[in-house]
Structures are given as C-alpha cells and as structure tokens.
Scaffold this motif. Structure first.
Motif, mmCIF file in Angstrom:
data_model
loop_
_atom_site.group_PDB
_atom_site.id
_atom_site.type_symbol
_atom_site.label_atom_id
_atom_site.label_comp_id
_atom_site.label_asym_id
_atom_site.label_seq_id
_atom_site.Cartn_x
_atom_site.Cartn_y
_atom_site.Cartn_z
ATOM 1 N N VAL A 526 -37.224 -13.899 47.351
ATOM 2 C CA VAL A 526 -37.159 -15.136 45.873
ATOM 3 C C VAL A 526 -38.512 -14.058 45.074
ATOM 4 C CG1 VAL A 526 -37.449 -17.273 45.083
ATOM 5 C CG2 VAL A 526 -36.787 -17.275 47.955
ATOM 6 N N ALA A 527 -37.207 -14.561 43.560
ATOM 7 C CA ALA A 527 -38.352 -13.829 43.369
ATOM 8 C C ALA A 527 -38.456 -14.923 42.172
ATOM 9 C CB ALA A 527 -37.321 -13.261 42.026
ATOM 10 N N SER A 528 -38.135 -15.648 41.543
ATOM 11 C CA SER A 528 -38.080 -16.629 41.139
ATOM 12 C C SER A 528 -37.203 -17.889 41.567
ATOM 13 C CB SER A 528 -37.764 -17.321 40.021
ATOM 14 O OG SER A 528 -36.646 -16.726 39.412
ATOM 15 N N ASN A 529 -37.781 -19.001 41.694
ATOM 16 C CA ASN A 529 -36.709 -20.315 41.451
ATOM 17 C C ASN A 529 -37.451 -21.893 40.719
ATOM 18 O OD1 ASN A 529 -35.320 -22.912 43.294
ATOM 19 N ND2 ASN A 529 -36.293 -22.038 45.417
ATOM 20 N N SER A 530 -36.323 -21.967 39.774
ATOM 21 C CA SER A 530 -37.181 -22.891 38.833
ATOM 22 C C SER A 530 -35.672 -23.366 37.854
ATOM 23 C CB SER A 530 -37.999 -22.774 38.081
ATOM 24 O OG SER A 530 -37.221 -21.271 36.639
ATOM 25 N N GLY A 531 -35.504 -24.556 38.045
ATOM 26 C CA GLY A 531 -34.686 -25.453 36.995
ATOM 27 C C GLY A 531 -33.187 -25.023 37.691
ATOM 28 N N GLY A 532 -32.912 -25.264 38.821
ATOM 29 C CA GLY A 532 -32.119 -24.700 39.177
ATOM 30 C C GLY A 532 -31.264 -24.222 39.670
ATOM 31 N N ARG A 533 -32.074 -22.802 39.422
ATOM 32 C CA ARG A 533 -31.837 -21.013 38.884
ATOM 33 C C ARG A 533 -32.461 -20.469 40.999
ATOM 34 N NH1 ARG A 533 -28.921 -19.095 34.647
ATOM 35 N NH2 ARG A 533 -30.510 -17.099 35.106
ATOM 36 N N SER A 534 -32.106 -20.201 41.591
ATOM 37 C CA SER A 534 -33.091 -18.915 42.448
ATOM 38 C C SER A 534 -32.171 -18.372 42.131
ATOM 39 C CB SER A 534 -32.372 -19.626 43.891
ATOM 40 O OG SER A 534 -33.248 -21.054 43.943
ATOM 41 N N SER A 535 -33.287 -16.806 42.446
ATOM 42 C CA SER A 535 -33.105 -15.633 41.829
ATOM 43 C C SER A 535 -33.891 -14.493 43.414
ATOM 44 C CB SER A 535 -33.669 -15.016 40.467
ATOM 45 O OG SER A 535 -34.697 -15.259 40.358
ATOM 46 N N TYR A 536 -33.342 -13.719 42.892
ATOM 47 C CA TYR A 536 -33.762 -12.409 44.094
ATOM 48 C C TYR A 536 -34.283 -11.184 44.192
ATOM 49 C CZ TYR A 536 -31.939 -16.529 47.075
ATOM 50 O OH TYR A 536 -32.006 -17.727 47.579
ATOM 51 N N ARG A 537 -34.953 -10.487 45.116
ATOM 52 C CA ARG A 537 -35.268 -9.279 44.931
ATOM 53 C C ARG A 537 -35.736 -8.026 45.756
ATOM 54 N NH1 ARG A 537 -40.009 -11.089 42.408
ATOM 55 N NH2 ARG A 537 -39.851 -10.239 40.467
ATOM 56 N N ASN A 538 -34.836 -6.878 45.817
ATOM 57 C CA ASN A 538 -35.132 -6.449 47.119
ATOM 58 C C ASN A 538 -36.500 -6.357 47.004
ATOM 59 O OD1 ASN A 538 -32.697 -4.877 46.430
ATOM 60 N ND2 ASN A 538 -33.319 -5.407 48.386
ATOM 61 N N ILE A 539 -37.983 -6.892 48.054
ATOM 62 C CA ILE A 539 -39.059 -6.371 48.036
ATOM 63 C C ILE A 539 -39.988 -5.091 49.406
ATOM 64 C CG2 ILE A 539 -39.532 -8.796 47.803
ATOM 65 C CD1 ILE A 539 -40.370 -9.289 50.706
ATOM 66 N N GLY A 540 -38.940 -3.948 50.013
ATOM 67 C CA GLY A 540 -39.777 -3.202 50.531
ATOM 68 C C GLY A 540 -39.142 -3.406 51.650
ATOM 69 N N ARG A 541 -40.077 -3.135 53.096
ATOM 70 C CA ARG A 541 -40.671 -3.284 54.220
ATOM 71 C C ARG A 541 -41.117 -4.643 54.385
ATOM 72 N NH1 ARG A 541 -43.942 1.710 55.525
ATOM 73 N NH2 ARG A 541 -45.914 0.707 54.658
ATOM 74 N N SER A 542 -40.506 -5.009 56.039
ATOM 75 C CA SER A 542 -41.218 -6.479 56.873
ATOM 76 C C SER A 542 -40.857 -5.780 58.053
ATOM 77 C CB SER A 542 -40.449 -6.801 55.992
ATOM 78 O OG SER A 542 -38.614 -7.251 56.831
ATOM 79 N N ARG A 543 -41.528 -6.380 58.822
ATOM 80 C CA ARG A 543 -41.291 -6.171 61.058
ATOM 81 C C ARG A 543 -41.688 -7.602 61.261
ATOM 82 N NH1 ARG A 543 -45.600 -1.283 63.012
ATOM 83 N NH2 ARG A 543 -43.750 0.041 62.465
ATOM 84 N N ARG A 544 -40.489 -6.981 62.126
ATOM 85 C CA ARG A 544 -40.062 -8.242 63.196
ATOM 86 C C ARG A 544 -40.226 -7.615 64.498
ATOM 87 N NH1 ARG A 544 -37.023 -8.928 58.901
ATOM 88 N NH2 ARG A 544 -37.318 -11.260 58.586
ATOM 89 N N GLN A 545 -41.484 -7.995 65.122
ATOM 90 C CA GLN A 545 -41.934 -7.560 67.053
ATOM 91 C C GLN A 545 -42.444 -8.819 67.319
ATOM 92 O OE1 GLN A 545 -44.798 -4.529 66.537
ATOM 93 N NE2 GLN A 545 -45.986 -5.310 65.813
#
Length: 698
Positions: A526-545
């Motif tokens: 999530v990039a921002s979440n306000s006023g009924g508008r949820s926007s998204y962004r790509n953020i890089g790397r993550s890991r699930r192990q």
C-alpha cells in the motif's frame, strides 16, 4: 506462542513414533487420485508439498458453511473465518495472500477444475459447496507456479462422483447468533450417468452488530460415460448473497472495550454487500488408447456485486473520487486444452503433458456516491463508469520421468501473457479520460527431483519461479494521486525452493516435513489509503521462509489424528516509504498479517454409526497489522469439541451432533484488515458458540 513451533514439531514426532509401534495390526489405506499437477502421480511420489483432505459430509458434525472447517491439519495454510460475509474468507499459503483486505489474492482457487480466480488474480470461495465435496487439495511451494498468475499456492475443491446405490441427505444446523443452515444433497448413478446435486440455505444474525447475512447456493455435478467416445463432466453452480452487512473493523481500544460492536459509520451508511453469481463448465476427456488422453475444459459465468462503503461525504468532493458505492457486472470464461502421453525414455517410464489455457474477464464497473441529499447509504450520483477487461493466454508443458529405480524427475514450464484494458465512459471536469492498458508477461519454470531409499520413504528437492500481476482493485488508483489507473505497477516475481521428506511410517501413518524459501522482488504494498482511495506501489524485495510439518494417522482403539504446524518468517528485505505523509519502513520489518507460527490439530474417534467425538486446537501467533509494525493482533489458541451419534432407522441413517467452538470463551482477534487507513485493523472472533445439527441420510 513463543517456542510453539518447536513444541508442535516435537509433539508430532513423538506421536509418529507411538503410532508406528502398533501399526502392524492396521490395513492399507486405499489410494487417492489427485489432480494437483495434471499428471497421474501418487501423492507420495510427488516432489512437492501437497495435502489431500477427504470429506464425508454425512459423518461430520460441522455445518459446512466455510471452507476453513475442512482444512484442519493442513500445514502452510491459514484460513480465517472473518465473521464478515461481506468480505469472504481470508486464505493465505506460506504468507501469500495474507495482506488481502477482501476476497482471496495470491492463491489460485479451483472448483472441479474450473477457476475460481479471475485472470487478474482476484478470487473467492463463496460458491464452494462442501455438501457436494469429495476432497480438497492444497498445493504449496514451487509447483504452484504451474497454474500461472498469482500462484503463491493452489486450493482445489473436487465434488464427489455419484455412486450406486443413490444417497440423499437432508441436514439442519442451528446455534449461536441466530445461525441456521439447511442443506439438501443427493448423489447417485444410473448406467453411464452419475449425478451429485446440492442445495443450501444459510443465515446468521452475526456475532457483531451490523453483521447479518444470508446465502443461498446450489451445485450440480453431472457425469456422462460416452464409452469409446470418452467421458463428459458438467458442473453448474450458483450463489446468492442478497445482503451481507459489513460491521467494518475496529481499533484496538474498541475491540478491547466491546468486540461485538460495529462503528457508527457502519450504521450511518448501512455498509453492506450483495452478490449474485452463476457459472457453468464442462470437461471432456477422451482416451484413444491406454497411453494417450485428450482433455478439454470450458467454462462461463456471470457475477454481479453491489457494495456500499463508508467513504465520508467530504472525501467524495474530490473530482477523482469514485464515490462510495461499487457496482460491478462481470462476465468471465475460458478454455483449457491438454494432451497427455505416457511412454518410455531410455527404457524408463515417462509421462508428458502439453496444454494451453485461455481466460477472459470483462467487467463493467460503476461507482456512485453513497448519499443522496441528506440520506446516507444509498446510491447517488454516478462518479465512475468504465469497461475493464483482462485476459491471459498460457501455454504450458510438464514431464515426469522415473529415470532410475530410485530416482524421478518432474519438470514444467508455463508462459503467461496477461493483458489489462480499461475504457473510461465517465469524463467530467477535473476527471479526464482514464482509458488505457498494460501487458505483462512471464515464463515460469519448475523442477523437482525425488529419491526413494525405501518403499515408504521419499526425499525431494524442488525449485520454481512465479509471478503475480496487480489486480484491477490495485490498479484502480495511482500512487501520485493523479487521474487514471496505475498502469505503472509491475508484477511481482518470485523464486521458490523447497527440501522435503515424506514417510509412510506404517500403513495408516503419514508424516511429511518441508523446509522452504521464497524470495520476491517488486512486492506490491500500500502506498496510501485515505478518502476511500487505496493506491499501491512496488517496494523491492521480500522473503518468506520457514518449515512445516504434517502428521496423520491412527492412534489405536479407533482414534485418529491430523496435525499441521508451520513456522514462517516473512520479512521485507528492502526499505521503502509507506503512507501519507510517507514514513520509511526499514529492511527486516515483518510483512503484516503473517504470523511466525501457526498450526491446527484434530483428534477424533468414531464413524458413521454409533458415537463420534472430536477435539480441535487451532493456534496462531501474533501478527503486525500495518507495514510500520506499530501495532499487533495478539496470538491465540482456540479449542473446539464436538460429539455426535449415528443410528440406523431401517434403510435410513440419522446423524445427531453438537459442537462447541472457542470452548474456553477466549477473547481473540480472528483476522486483521492490513493497512486500514483509520487504524481499524481488528476483526474480533466470536466467544463461545454452540451448534446443534441433525442429518438424515436415505
């Protein structure tokens, strides 16, 4: 839940050794046919983590309302009944899908081989019929990538074939919170024709205020044996959710003060959702000889959704606002053609698959203000009107080769092309034409190697690459606040590896363990979440192990056990900005909504006739609720017990049951709404609840 991962593993190993000590007096379980990899490979010989849960609706004391009822003892999987039928169940596999605020994302869903996940990666399980079900298959790890976009894992429900003699069941369940479910099913066979039909009605006043819901569903599976011309299976299902109230989330203080409350906005705007869906599909299979099979699957469906949100009136003054009422009319369909061939290579058995999948989704999306004058909670002025379309075309190939007496190899590759298009029909001052499109493509290879040191023991290693595109919900708004869809978002790409062991310790004991790691780049957040508008962004790397353990077997004297335990570390590996104003999230922060430890255990005794008793424990560790990790929902362990009695009434059977969930009346958070903009992250689970049931079988 500290140390719970180690304690669950230790307990499982001790139970396994105890079961092996008396296994000499048991009988071999019949083989189960599975479809997880589209190849005729027994689960023991599959170099992947696969759980197969067989269902017996007539013997169970559970009402069959939610898929989570059937998934006790499955590791890696976390299914949360949100007690909010406006948002559907929350399902995640090894951390994929845990951040979905509604429906199911990041996990592929299928019912009788027909996709329940749209081409953009958004899915739902509301039409899954447990009355008609024979089994549920849960595929985890690298080989999930064989199913294309958003395949962090795969959950498939399969209806039972009709048999002879015919069986009809009528079941009535009722209990706490004015909950009632009525189910009717019949299955049988007449020559080359078999059928399985199921209807159900469910209603509840809800545990929380403003959470009343009603649902009607129907499912039909029809099989036609066409002799030398093959076999045809037709599947039809429908679901209607006339009105499901949405109590919305609570802040931590609200949840602690009164977990049954709904916030004022839920009543002011009468937040709610209605759904109507009908779909049909057909699978035609032809085997011109013993070593060749052709399979063609086609499906089509329509789904209508109207949802009233609590978007504040003031927020809708923004000319780019889409309003507070969502109105979706969706039509969808697709084809999957597959050729399978069994042969030999270098004198060793080989099986190959070539296939092509096509799926298409067309959605008319309208948005309205959620007020008209001073009246709130009604559809007002039009604020959004667009045609959204997404389709994918995916050729795939798989090969399974037992290249030596103790060794086998499973490889596959899938190439996916996913294209999004939007045509804007709402053009107004301050809101220009937002039409546009974007295309994504990815090739996802998988490979698994297995070693068989003995008849009952297997070791394997597997590797695969996957990808997940944004859904239309995530493309809906740009992170910079400008007009148009967020076509600048990239798909996330993952690399998964797994080491595993499978042991049939005795004829009736199954132990499986796996170590896994999944690295993802371009993770969506999530990039921002306000006023009924949820926007998204790509953020890089993550890991699930982490590690997972599964144990099933007979304890003696008619007692059976099913255990699933998971230890999972899900972390962001790159720092990124989040929220408005932006706050920098450091590398190493936990991915919200994902517990470090979770598991479930069921012990039961009895069968269709006489007494049956069961006990369940479900444990979930604490989870963070937003990217910043400022707050956590505490972990918990819940206990459930059920007892039943089956008696013969001539040719009929009557099953009586009673079940208590949350036996010790713990106050717990059942699920969380990740990154909720107002800090209302928490969805409390019910306290102690009771369910009574009666099922007549004839």
């Amino acid at each position: 839940m500290r140390g719970s991962g180690k304690s669950m593993v230790t307990s499982a190993l001790l139970l396994c050794l105890a079961g092996a000590a008396h296994a000499a007096d048991t009988t071999e379980l019949p083989p189960v046919r599975v479809n997880a990899t589209r190849l005729d490979i027994p689960p023991l010989d599959l170099p992947a983590s696969l759980s197969v849960v067989t269902l017996a609706p007539g013997d169970s004391g559970k009402p069959g309302v939610n898929l989570s009822e059937a998934l006790v003892g499955v590791p890696g999987l976390l299914a949360r009944d949100r007690q909010n039928y406006a948002q559907d169940e929350q399902i995640s596999l090894r951390g994929y899908g845990a951040r979905s605020t509604f429906g199911v994302r990041g996990v592929r869903l299928y019912a009788d081989g027909i996709p329940a996940t749209m081409p953009d990666g958004q899915g739902q399980v509301s039409h899954f019929s447990l009355d008609a079900a024979d089994r549920v298959e849960v595929l985890r790890g690298p080989f999930s990538a064989l199913y294309g976009n958003a395949s962090g894992g795969v959950v498939q429900l399969w209806s039972a074939e009709g048999g002879d003699p015919a069986v009809t069941r009528v079941g009535l369940f009722g209990g706490s919170n004015a909950t009632m479910r009525l189910g009717l099913s019949t299955r049988g066979k007449d020559g080359g024709f078999d059928y399985n039909l199921a209807l159900s009605h469910f209603q509840t006043a809800g545990y929380r205020e403003h959470s009343r819901a009603q649902r009607e569903s129907g499912n039909a599976r029809l099989g036609f044996d066409l002799g030398a011309a093959g076999h045809l299976t037709v599947v039809l299902n429908t679901v209607a959710l006339p009105q499901a109230q949405d109590p919305l989330g609570l802040t931590r203080a609200q949840a602690m003060a009164d977990p049954r409350q709904a916030i004022a906005a839920a009543d002011q705007f009468d937040t709610r959702k209605s759904v109507h869906q009908a779909q049909g599909g057909a699978v035609y299979e032809l085997s011109p000889d013993a070593d060749t099979q052709w399979r063609l699957m086609a499906y089509y469906g329509e789904r209508g959704v109207q949802q009233v949100l609590s978007v504040p009136v003031a927020a809708q003054r923004n000319p780019l606002s889409a309003g507070g009422v969502v109105d979706l009319d969706t039509s969808y369909g697709g084809l999957d053609a597959r050729w399978t061939r069994r042969a030999e290579l270098a004198g060793r058995p080989l099986e190959a698959v070539l296939g092509l999948a096509y799926d298409d989704q067309h959605q008319r999306r309208r948005g309205y203000e959620n007020f008209a004058g001073d009246v709130l909670g009604v559809a007002g002025r039009l604020r959004r009107d667009e045609d959204d379309r997404v389709w994918n075309l995916d050729p795939y190939a798989q090969l399974y080769w037992r290249f030596a007496e103790r060794w086998s190899l499973l490889v596959g590759v899938r190439h996916s092309e996913v294209r999004f298009r939007a045509r804007d029909h709402y053009i107004a001052p301050g809101n220009p034409d937002d039409s546009g499109g974007v295309s994504y493509g990815a090739t996802t290879p998988v490979l698994g190697l297995q070693y068989r040191p003995g008849e009952r023991l297997r070791f394997y290693a597997s590797y695969g690459e996957g990808f997940e595109t944004p859904t239309f919900a995530e493309l809906g708004y740009r992170a910079d606040g400008g007009a148009g869809l967020a076509f600048d978002l990239q798909p996330s790409r993952s690399r998964q590896g797994e080491l595993g062991m499978k042991w049939r310790a005795a004829a009736d004991w199954q132990l499986e363990a796996a170590l896994f790691r999944a690295d993802t780049r371009h993770e969506l957040a999530v990039a921002s979440n306000s006023g009924g508008r949820s926007s998204y962004r790509n953020i890089g790397r993550s890991r699930r192990q982490g590690a997972e353990l599964s144990l099933r077997g007979e304890l003696g004297d008619g007692w059976r056990l099913a255990l699933g335990a998971t230890h999972l570390q899900a972390r962001f590996r790159d720092a990124f900005p989040s929220g408005t104003p932006a706050v920098r999230i450091p590398a190493g922060t936990r991915i919200p909504g994902v517990p470090d430890n979770y598991g479930s255990l069921r012990i039961e005794r009895g069968g269709a006739l006489g007494w049956r008793v069961g006990m369940e424990w479900q444990g979930v560790g604490a989870v963070t609720v937003d990217d910043r990790g400022r707050e956590r929902a505490p972990g918990h362990v819940l206990t459930g017990v059920d007892v039943g009695y089956g008696l013969a009434l001539g040719v009929a059977k009557l099953h009586l049951s009673a079940r208590v969930d949350n036996l010790f009346d713990r106050r717990v958070i059942g699920s969380v709404i990740v990154n909720e903009s107002n800090g209302r992250y928490y969805e409390p689970a019910p306290g102690r609840t009771v369910m009574l049931g009666a099922q007549l079988e004839f």
